[in-house]
Design a protein around this motif. Structure first.
Motif, short mmCIF file in Angstrom:
data_model
loop_
_atom_site.label_atom_id
_atom_site.label_comp_id
_atom_site.label_asym_id
_atom_site.label_seq_id
_atom_site.Cartn_x
_atom_site.Cartn_y
_atom_site.Cartn_z
N VAL A 247 -63.99 -2.80 21.21
CA VAL A 247 -64.69 -2.78 22.50
C VAL A 247 -66.17 -2.50 22.22
O VAL A 247 -66.55 -2.14 21.11
CB VAL A 247 -64.12 -1.70 23.45
N SER A 248 -66.99 -2.64 23.25
CA SER A 248 -68.40 -2.29 23.12
C SER A 248 -68.57 -0.77 23.07
O SER A 248 -67.64 -0.02 23.42
CB SER A 248 -69.19 -2.85 24.31
N ARG A 249 -69.74 -0.32 22.66
CA ARG A 249 -70.00 1.12 22.63
C ARG A 249 -69.90 1.71 24.03
O ARG A 249 -69.32 2.79 24.24
CB ARG A 249 -71.38 1.41 22.03
N GLN A 250 -70.46 1.02 25.01
CA GLN A 250 -70.42 1.50 26.39
C GLN A 250 -68.98 1.62 26.89
O GLN A 250 -68.61 2.61 27.52
CB GLN A 250 -71.21 0.56 27.29
N LYS A 251 -68.16 0.61 26.56
CA LYS A 251 -66.76 0.64 26.98
C LYS A 251 -66.01 1.76 26.28
O LYS A 251 -65.20 2.47 26.90
CB LYS A 251 -66.11 -0.71 26.66
N ALA A 252 -66.27 1.94 24.99
CA ALA A 252 -65.61 3.01 24.24
C ALA A 252 -65.92 4.37 24.84
O ALA A 252 -65.04 5.22 24.99
CB ALA A 252 -66.05 2.96 22.77
N LYS A 253 -67.19 4.58 25.23
CA LYS A 253 -67.59 5.86 25.82
C LYS A 253 -66.90 6.11 27.16
O LYS A 253 -66.61 7.26 27.51
CB LYS A 253 -69.11 5.89 26.00
N SER A 254 -66.64 5.01 27.90
CA SER A 254 -66.00 5.18 29.22
C SER A 254 -64.49 5.39 29.10
O SER A 254 -63.88 5.98 29.99
CB SER A 254 -66.28 3.95 30.09
N LEU A 255 -63.91 4.94 27.98
CA LEU A 255 -62.45 5.01 27.82
C LEU A 255 -61.98 6.23 27.03
O LEU A 255 -60.91 6.79 27.32
CB LEU A 255 -61.95 3.75 27.11
#
Length: 260
Positions: A247-255
């Protein structure tokens, strides 16, 4: 004369008896000392055995398991693992992982990697995925970042993510790997893992082929790796042929929570 010989015999037997008792006591002391050393081994420290590596009560591994990350070998035993930062064969030149000897990933990411493994075996059953790195604690990200002072931060981030921003590895959602035979012998990708330079850049492969710096076979091997990883949902990056994001970094941070 007989009395003299008898005296020598008695002295010899006495000496042998004392020596045997001393050897027995020394052996017992060594055994007890060895058991004591193992019992007092500090939490999170690695115990080395000849030809074998194992970790004892590794806090990093315990934290990852508590956060829901999984051991990739439990998901797909055909995937091979050689954590490079748990060896001296890396750009730092030393073991920076300490007690970590297991590759952890987020469960969804581990299932994606297992799918890539199946795609590879369907292409060639004699080949296997060989994992070099997975989830990485933030504390170790800082060590890697600080190990490249020769590069300005703007250049350094192409090779190691700035810990201030966090790497996707720090969320258990990135993977470093190659392809090997069943015995773990990597196929030729043109460079080693952690090679810092243009030869490792996927975006420059056509140019490097024209210049004779990479062979068609090496590029085909990289394309095979990218193909099976893309089929499983991973995304390659421009600067490292071995690195893939789930996943993207932004997605990883949200998950996910960051791995400490």
């Amino acid at each position: 004369m007989r009395a003299k010989n008898l005296k020598y015999l008695l002295l010899t037997l006495s000496f042998l008896s004392i020596y045997a008792c001393a050897q027995k006591q020394e052996s017992s002391t060594k055994s007890a000392h060895s058991k004591k050393e193992l019992a007092l081994m500090p939490s999170g420290k690695k115990v080395e055995f000849p030809g074998k590596k194992q970790s004892v009560d590794c806090e990093y591994e315990q934290n990852m398991a508590k956060q829901g990350l999984v051991n990739i070998k439990d998901v797909d035993s055909d995937i091979l693992v050689e954590l490079k930062y748990s060896t001296t064969d890396n750009f730092v030149g030393k073991d920076v992982y300490g007690c970590i000897s297991i590759c952890y990933l987020q469960k969804k990411v581990a299932n994606m990697l297992a799918a890539a493994s199946k795609y590879l075996k369907s292409e060639n059953d004699s080949l296997r995925l060989l994992v070099y790195d997975g989830a990485r604690p933030l504390a170790i990200q800082k060590i890697l970042w600080e190990s490249l002072p020769q590069y300005k931060p703007s250049i350094r981030k192409n090779y190691v993510a700035n810990p201030a921003e966090g790497s996707i590895h720090n969320y258990g959602s990135a993977i470093d790997l190659t392809i090997s035979n069943r015995n773990g012998q990597p196929i030729d990708m043109g460079t080693k893992y952690d090679f810092f330079g243009e030869l490792a850049f996927p975006k420059l492969e056509a140019k490097l082929l024209t210049e004779g710096k990479l062979t068609q076979k090496q590029i085909n091997n990289r394309k095979l790796l990218r193909s099976v990883m893309r089929k499983a949902g991973f995304t390659p990056i421009e600067y490292e042929w071995w690195h893939f994001n789930a996943v993207s970094r932004q997605k990883a941070k949200s998950l996910y929570k960051i791995v400490q």
